[in-house]
Design a protein around this motif. Structure first.
Motif, PDB file in Angstrom:
ATOM      1  N   ASN A 112       0.844  -1.193   0.000  1.00  0.00           N
ATOM      2  CA  ASN A 112       0.000   0.000   0.000  1.00  0.00           C
ATOM      3  C   ASN A 112       0.878   1.240   0.000  1.00  0.00           C
ATOM      4  OD1 ASN A 112      -1.826  -2.046   0.411  1.00  0.00           O
ATOM      5  ND2 ASN A 112      -2.916  -1.021   2.056  1.00  0.00           N
ATOM      6  N   MET A 113       0.552   2.201  -0.872  1.00  0.00           N
ATOM      7  CA  MET A 113       1.463   3.307  -1.134  1.00  0.00           C
ATOM      8  C   MET A 113       1.131   4.590  -0.371  1.00  0.00           C
ATOM      9  SD  MET A 113       3.850   2.048  -2.756  1.00  0.00           S
ATOM     10  CE  MET A 113       4.738   3.590  -3.009  1.00  0.00           C
ATOM     11  N   GLY A 114       0.445   4.486   0.759  1.00  0.00           N
ATOM     12  CA  GLY A 114       0.230   5.674   1.571  1.00  0.00           C
ATOM     13  C   GLY A 114      -0.704   5.401   2.729  1.00  0.00           C
ATOM     14  N   SER A 115      -0.582   6.200   3.783  1.00  0.00           N
ATOM     15  CA  SER A 115      -1.505   6.124   4.905  1.00  0.00           C
ATOM     16  C   SER A 115      -2.856   6.695   4.491  1.00  0.00           C
ATOM     17  CB  SER A 115      -0.955   6.902   6.094  1.00  0.00           C
ATOM     18  OG  SER A 115       0.287   6.373   6.514  1.00  0.00           O
ATOM     19  N   MET A 116      -3.925   6.162   5.102  1.00  0.00           N
ATOM     20  CA  MET A 116      -5.260   6.606   4.702  1.00  0.00           C
ATOM     21  C   MET A 116      -6.296   6.201   5.744  1.00  0.00           C
ATOM     22  SD  MET A 116      -6.109   3.724   1.762  1.00  0.00           S
ATOM     23  CE  MET A 116      -7.809   4.235   1.562  1.00  0.00           C
ATOM     24  N   ASN A 117      -7.409   6.926   5.774  1.00  0.00           N
ATOM     25  CA  ASN A 117      -8.600   6.415   6.430  1.00  0.00           C
ATOM     26  C   ASN A 117      -9.083   5.213   5.625  1.00  0.00           C
ATOM     27  OD1 ASN A 117      -8.609   8.514   8.323  1.00  0.00           O
ATOM     28  ND2 ASN A 117      -9.833   9.827   6.979  1.00  0.00           N
ATOM     29  N   PHE A 151       6.182   6.898   4.775  1.00  0.00           N
ATOM     30  CA  PHE A 151       7.344   6.724   3.900  1.00  0.00           C
ATOM     31  C   PHE A 151       8.351   5.768   4.541  1.00  0.00           C
ATOM     32  CE2 PHE A 151       5.694  10.856   2.412  1.00  0.00           C
ATOM     33  CZ  PHE A 151       5.565  10.559   1.065  1.00  0.00           C
ATOM     34  N   GLN A 152       8.525   5.883   5.836  1.00  0.00           N
ATOM     35  CA  GLN A 152       9.437   4.976   6.532  1.00  0.00           C
ATOM     36  C   GLN A 152       8.932   3.541   6.480  1.00  0.00           C
ATOM     37  OE1 GLN A 152      11.497   6.047  10.368  1.00  0.00           O
ATOM     38  NE2 GLN A 152      10.087   4.526  11.196  1.00  0.00           N
ATOM     39  N   ASP A 153       7.620   3.356   6.660  1.00  0.00           N
ATOM     40  CA  ASP A 153       7.038   2.014   6.577  1.00  0.00           C
ATOM     41  C   ASP A 153       7.255   1.403   5.194  1.00  0.00           C
ATOM     42  OD1 ASP A 153       6.090   2.389   9.159  1.00  0.00           O
ATOM     43  OD2 ASP A 153       4.046   2.884   8.512  1.00  0.00           O
ATOM     44  N   ILE A 154       7.016   2.195   4.160  1.00  0.00           N
ATOM     45  CA  ILE A 154       7.177   1.704   2.787  1.00  0.00           C
ATOM     46  C   ILE A 154       8.629   1.322   2.527  1.00  0.00           C
ATOM     47  CG2 ILE A 154       7.018   2.343   0.347  1.00  0.00           C
ATOM     48  CD1 ILE A 154       4.562   4.084   1.170  1.00  0.00           C
ATOM     49  N   GLU A 155       9.566   2.148   2.991  1.00  0.00           N
ATOM     50  CA  GLU A 155      10.980   1.823   2.830  1.00  0.00           C
ATOM     51  C   GLU A 155      11.322   0.514   3.532  1.00  0.00           C
ATOM     52  OE1 GLU A 155      13.809   4.888   3.695  1.00  0.00           O
ATOM     53  OE2 GLU A 155      12.576   6.451   2.787  1.00  0.00           O
ATOM     54  N   TYR A 156      10.734   0.309   4.711  1.00  0.00           N
ATOM     55  CA  TYR A 156      10.983  -0.928   5.470  1.00  0.00           C
ATOM     56  C   TYR A 156      10.525  -2.149   4.679  1.00  0.00           C
ATOM     57  CZ  TYR A 156      10.671  -4.312   9.313  1.00  0.00           C
ATOM     58  OH  TYR A 156      10.809  -5.420  10.110  1.00  0.00           O
ATOM     59  N   CYS A 172      -2.608   1.506  -5.027  1.00  0.00           N
ATOM     60  CA  CYS A 172      -2.776   2.958  -5.000  1.00  0.00           C
ATOM     61  C   CYS A 172      -4.262   3.274  -4.866  1.00  0.00           C
ATOM     62  CB  CYS A 172      -2.199   3.577  -6.272  1.00  0.00           C
ATOM     63  SG  CYS A 172      -0.405   3.355  -6.413  1.00  0.00           S
ATOM     64  N   TYR A 173      -4.643   3.766  -3.683  1.00  0.00           N
ATOM     65  CA  TYR A 173      -6.037   4.048  -3.364  1.00  0.00           C
ATOM     66  C   TYR A 173      -6.432   5.489  -3.685  1.00  0.00           C
ATOM     67  CZ  TYR A 173      -6.028  -0.315  -0.651  1.00  0.00           C
ATOM     68  OH  TYR A 173      -5.940  -1.634  -0.253  1.00  0.00           O
ATOM     69  N   ASP A 174      -5.486   6.285  -4.102  1.00  0.00           N
ATOM     70  CA  ASP A 174      -5.774   7.672  -4.438  1.00  0.00           C
ATOM     71  C   ASP A 174      -4.643   8.219  -5.298  1.00  0.00           C
ATOM     72  OD1 ASP A 174      -7.264  10.012  -4.484  1.00  0.00           O
ATOM     73  OD2 ASP A 174      -7.627   9.986  -2.320  1.00  0.00           O
ATOM     74  N   ILE A 175      -4.863   9.396  -5.855  1.00  0.00           N
ATOM     75  CA  ILE A 175      -3.866  10.009  -6.732  1.00  0.00           C
ATOM     76  C   ILE A 175      -2.556  10.251  -5.990  1.00  0.00           C
ATOM     77  CG2 ILE A 175      -3.331  12.059  -8.116  1.00  0.00           C
ATOM     78  CD1 ILE A 175      -5.361  10.164  -9.399  1.00  0.00           C
ATOM     79  N   SER A 176      -2.645  10.651  -4.721  1.00  0.00           N
ATOM     80  CA  SER A 176      -1.429  10.915  -3.945  1.00  0.00           C
ATOM     81  C   SER A 176      -0.537   9.685  -3.864  1.00  0.00           C
ATOM     82  CB  SER A 176      -1.793  11.391  -2.540  1.00  0.00           C
ATOM     83  OG  SER A 176      -2.517  10.393  -1.838  1.00  0.00           O
ATOM     84  N   HIS A 177      -1.127   8.486  -3.889  1.00  0.00           N
ATOM     85  CA  HIS A 177      -0.330   7.270  -3.806  1.00  0.00           C
ATOM     86  C   HIS A 177       0.507   7.078  -5.070  1.00  0.00           C
ATOM     87  CE1 HIS A 177      -3.206   5.350  -0.608  1.00  0.00           C
ATOM     88  NE2 HIS A 177      -2.729   6.530  -0.255  1.00  0.00           N
ATOM     89  N   LEU A 178       0.006   7.526  -6.204  1.00  0.00           N
ATOM     90  CA  LEU A 178       0.821   7.497  -7.421  1.00  0.00           C
ATOM     91  C   LEU A 178       2.027   8.411  -7.282  1.00  0.00           C
ATOM     92  CD1 LEU A 178      -1.989   7.643 -10.150  1.00  0.00           C
ATOM     93  CD2 LEU A 178      -0.687   5.629  -9.442  1.00  0.00           C
ATOM     94  N   TYR A 179       1.826   9.565  -6.690  1.00  0.00           N
ATOM     95  CA  TYR A 179       2.945  10.482  -6.480  1.00  0.00           C
ATOM     96  C   TYR A 179       3.939   9.913  -5.470  1.00  0.00           C
ATOM     97  CZ  TYR A 179       1.008  14.186  -9.363  1.00  0.00           C
ATOM     98  OH  TYR A 179       0.562  14.927 -10.433  1.00  0.00           O
ATOM     99  N   ASN A 180       3.437   9.206  -4.468  1.00  0.00           N
ATOM    100  CA  ASN A 180       4.354   8.544  -3.533  1.00  0.00           C
ATOM    101  C   ASN A 180       5.212   7.513  -4.248  1.00  0.00           C
ATOM    102  OD1 ASN A 180       3.180  10.058  -1.516  1.00  0.00           O
ATOM    103  ND2 ASN A 180       2.007   8.361  -0.626  1.00  0.00           N
ATOM    104  N   LEU A 181       4.602   6.731  -5.141  1.00  0.00           N
ATOM    105  CA  LEU A 181       5.367   5.758  -5.920  1.00  0.00           C
ATOM    106  C   LEU A 181       6.394   6.470  -6.793  1.00  0.00           C
ATOM    107  CD1 LEU A 181       5.972   2.929  -6.953  1.00  0.00           C
ATOM    108  CD2 LEU A 181       4.001   3.126  -8.497  1.00  0.00           C
ATOM    109  N   ALA A 182       6.000   7.581  -7.402  1.00  0.00           N
ATOM    110  CA  ALA A 182       6.947   8.345  -8.221  1.00  0.00           C
ATOM    111  C   ALA A 182       8.123   8.842  -7.384  1.00  0.00           C
ATOM    112  CB  ALA A 182       6.232   9.519  -8.886  1.00  0.00           C
ATOM    113  N   HIS A 183       7.857   9.197  -6.128  1.00  0.00           N
ATOM    114  CA  HIS A 183       8.933   9.613  -5.219  1.00  0.00           C
ATOM    115  C   HIS A 183       9.954   8.494  -5.052  1.00  0.00           C
ATOM    116  CE1 HIS A 183      10.931  10.915  -1.507  1.00  0.00           C
ATOM    117  NE2 HIS A 183      10.637   9.716  -1.023  1.00  0.00           N
TER     118      HIS A 183
END
Length: 310
Positions: A112-117, A151-156, A172-183
């Motif tokens: 999962n590429m980001g924290s979310m509700n 970000f730390q969790d994803i790196e782990y 990717c549950y939202d657009i921001s998660h695509l940007y996280n992957l791009a990061h």
């Protein structure tokens, strides 16, 4: 996706969202998970996305022992690509969630590429009674749960699994998660081709409107160009509608009882294979071809079944 590439069907057979009360067909025991998985492969799934459950009451179980009750038998019986969750459940700690993928070294693991509700609580209103006490608590508690994926969790998770040459289904549950992957791609911490699973319809993430699907695809195209393979997952009643729209746009698709309990309006799915059959009919009706497991391995640059740890 290249016009010449066949369409990869991923099947998620049980997951950690739905509970035993919601469907008598939801696989819970190892034998049920095996049977549902093999039926899905026979129907056309190339990838099996797998969670484990406590066989007594159906609650999510992220222990290595729980996965090993069915993984060797599935691998022995099929050539399908096996994808292990690192998401588990929003209530689990990071180390617990990643342990099966880190130790068992699958070809693919979800990430999962980001924290979310992650709101499951509306489901409580649909069921006046539950078979097991944990079910209501599990669902109701998501009113005040943030599904943590920092970000730390994803790196782990990346560091725990990439050493084993496991690749990822980037959820990717939202657009921001695509940007996280791009990061992470910009830092060289993830390797193309990126298998991007766009998830539509979870409360807390992007919706299920056709414009949401288009927006997700347009953004991924801009960020990743030819370096990714797109797949879609529509939750609940939106499953097949989103699969049809996205397949016509060049997507791979994911179905299964983890994502939806339905095979049509008011018609419960009796197996994940039933959903695979329905989505395969959509794909072939568009003049496209369904990928075999080995074709999926080639498209996603996977290491092969002989290199897994189960």
């Amino acid at each position: 996706m290249s016009d010449k590439e066949p369409v990869i069907i991923t099947c998620a057979v049980t997951g950690g969202i739905h509970t035993p009360t919601m469907s008598p067909y939801l696989p819970v025991t190892p034998d049920e998970i095996i049977a549902d998985s093999l039926g899905a492969v026979e129907a056309g799934a190339a990838i099996l996305h797998l969670h484990a459950r406590n066989p007594e009451d159906g609650r999510p179980d992220q222990s290595v022992e729980a996965f090993m009750r069915f993984l060797p038998r599935i691998r022995q019986a099929t050539n399908a690509v096996i994808n292990l969750t690192s998401g588990g459940s929003p209530h689990m700690k990071l180390e617990e969630r990643v342990k099966p993928a880190a130790e068992l070294r699958p070809e693919v693991a979800s990430l999962n590429m980001g924290s979310m509700n992650f709101g499951l609580f509306p489901l409580v209103e649909k069921y006046p009674e539950f078979k097991f006490e944990w079910e209501r608590r599990h669902l109701e508690s998501t009113r005040d749960v943030v599904f943590r994926n920092t970000f730390q969790d994803i790196e782990y998770i990346l560091s725990a699994c990439y050493a084993n040459e496991t690749r990822f289904e980037f959820e990717c549950y939202d657009i921001s998660h695509l940007y996280n992957l791009a990061h992470f791609a910009g830092r060289g911490l993830v390797k193309p081709p990126f298998f991007v699973q766009s998830v539509f319809g979870i409360l807390g993430g992007i919706g299920t409107h056709p414009e949401d699907v288009i927006h997700m695809k347009r953004t991924a195209d801009r960020l990743f160009g030819k370096d990714y393979r797109w797949s879609v997952l529509g939750a609940g009643a939106s499953q097949l509608r989103i699969a049809a729209q996205a397949a016509a746009m060049g997507a791979n698709v994911r179905v299964g009882l983890e994502d939806s309990l339905w095979a049509g309006p008011g018609r419960p799915a009796k197996s994940s294979a039933e959903q695979v059959t329905l989505v395969r009919q959509i794909i072939e009706g568009l003049g496209l071809r369904v990928a075999t497991p080995d074709e999926a391995r080639n498209i996603l640059s996977l290491k092969g079944a002989s290199a897994v740890g189960f």
